[in-house]
Design a protein around this motif. Structure first.
Motif, PDB file in Angstrom:
ATOM      1  N   MET A  17      11.281  21.147 -12.001  1.00 21.20           N
ATOM      2  CA  MET A  17      11.017  20.689 -10.648  1.00 21.20           C
ATOM      3  C   MET A  17      11.237  19.174 -10.640  1.00 21.20           C
ATOM      4  N   GLU A  18      12.237  18.741  -9.892  1.00 22.27           N
ATOM      5  CA  GLU A  18      12.491  17.310  -9.737  1.00 22.27           C
ATOM      6  C   GLU A  18      11.957  16.909  -8.375  1.00 22.27           C
ATOM      7  N   GLU A  19      11.109  15.884  -8.358  1.00 22.35           N
ATOM      8  CA  GLU A  19      10.489  15.495  -7.095  1.00 22.35           C
ATOM      9  C   GLU A  19      10.397  13.985  -6.985  1.00 22.35           C
ATOM     10  N   THR A  20      10.543  13.513  -5.780  1.00 16.44           N
ATOM     11  CA  THR A  20      10.226  12.128  -5.436  1.00 16.44           C
ATOM     12  C   THR A  20       8.994  12.204  -4.548  1.00 16.44           C
ATOM     13  N   SER A  21       7.878  11.721  -5.076  1.00 15.61           N
ATOM     14  CA  SER A  21       6.595  11.801  -4.371  1.00 15.61           C
ATOM     15  C   SER A  21       6.283  10.473  -3.701  1.00 15.61           C
ATOM     16  N   ARG A  22       5.676  10.566  -2.516  1.00 19.75           N
ATOM     17  CA  ARG A  22       5.241   9.373  -1.784  1.00 19.75           C
ATOM     18  C   ARG A  22       3.722   9.286  -1.822  1.00 19.75           C
ATOM     19  N   PHE A  23       3.234   8.061  -1.981  1.00 19.37           N
ATOM     20  CA  PHE A  23       1.801   7.791  -2.054  1.00 19.37           C
ATOM     21  C   PHE A  23       1.461   6.640  -1.121  1.00 19.37           C
ATOM     22  N   VAL A  24       0.214   6.619  -0.667  1.00 15.83           N
ATOM     23  CA  VAL A  24      -0.265   5.526   0.160  1.00 15.83           C
ATOM     24  C   VAL A  24      -1.655   5.128  -0.336  1.00 15.83           C
ATOM     25  N   ASP A  42       0.812  -1.225   0.000  1.00 15.48           N
ATOM     26  CA  ASP A  42       0.000   0.000   0.000  1.00 15.48           C
ATOM     27  C   ASP A  42       0.843   1.271   0.000  1.00 15.48           C
ATOM     28  N   ALA A  43       2.109   1.159  -0.415  1.00  9.89           N
ATOM     29  CA  ALA A  43       2.992   2.325  -0.490  1.00  9.89           C
ATOM     30  C   ALA A  43       3.550   2.449  -1.895  1.00  9.89           C
ATOM     31  N   GLY A  44       3.719   3.679  -2.343  1.00 13.29           N
ATOM     32  CA  GLY A  44       4.263   3.906  -3.674  1.00 13.29           C
ATOM     33  C   GLY A  44       5.148   5.137  -3.707  1.00 13.29           C
ATOM     34  N   VAL A  45       6.064   5.132  -4.673  1.00 12.72           N
ATOM     35  CA  VAL A  45       6.975   6.253  -4.883  1.00 12.72           C
ATOM     36  C   VAL A  45       7.052   6.519  -6.379  1.00 12.72           C
ATOM     37  N   VAL A  46       7.043   7.799  -6.747  1.00  9.30           N
ATOM     38  CA  VAL A  46       7.203   8.193  -8.143  1.00  9.30           C
ATOM     39  C   VAL A  46       8.218   9.322  -8.198  1.00  9.30           C
TER      40      VAL A  46
END
Length: 126
Positions: free
Chosen positions: A105-112, A86-90
């Motif tokens: 804009m460079e980003e590492t986003s976290r998702f749940v 149930d965790a994700g990263v993009v």
């Protein structure tokens, strides 16, 4: 990008790409992966869909309200996407113009995933 092409860079029609998640939200249809949600959120920024952005933000980190700055979004490149349970990263790069000046804009986003739907938690920019 033609008039109906999705802003996320998929080269698909908006209605068959991010648009289905934008309009489907009220019907309980949600982006099926962290990458799909991230792309749909980028498209929502391009299209000014503040309600969608707030609705897909995890309540623990969501701002009370959101005001979009005058930005001309130029493109999106997804560098890496993964999900474990149930965790994700993009990881992505979004290009834009702010006040006539090109920016990245460079980003590492976290998702749940909560209650069967993916939500944006936060992101670290570099």
């Amino acid at each position: 990008m033609n008039k109906h092409e999705c802003p996320c860079g998929s080269e698909r029609e908006l209605a068959d790409c991010c648009g289905q998640w934008h309009t489907g939200l009220a019907l309980g249809q949600h982006a099926p992966t962290p990458e799909a949600l991230m792309r749909s959120r980028y498209s929502a920024y391009v299209l000014g869909l503040i309600d969608y952005l707030l609705a897909t933000w995890h309540p623990s980190t969501a701002p009370g309200d959101l005001e979009l700055q005058p930005v001309k979004w130029l493109g999106l490149e997804v560098r890496h996407a993964e999900m474990t349970g149930d965790a994700g990263v993009v990881e992505f790069v979004a290009r834009c113009k702010v006040g006539g000046r090109a920016e990245r804009m460079e980003e590492t986003s976290r998702f749940v995933r909560q209650d069967g739907r993916w939500l944006y938690i936060d992101g670290q920019t570099s």
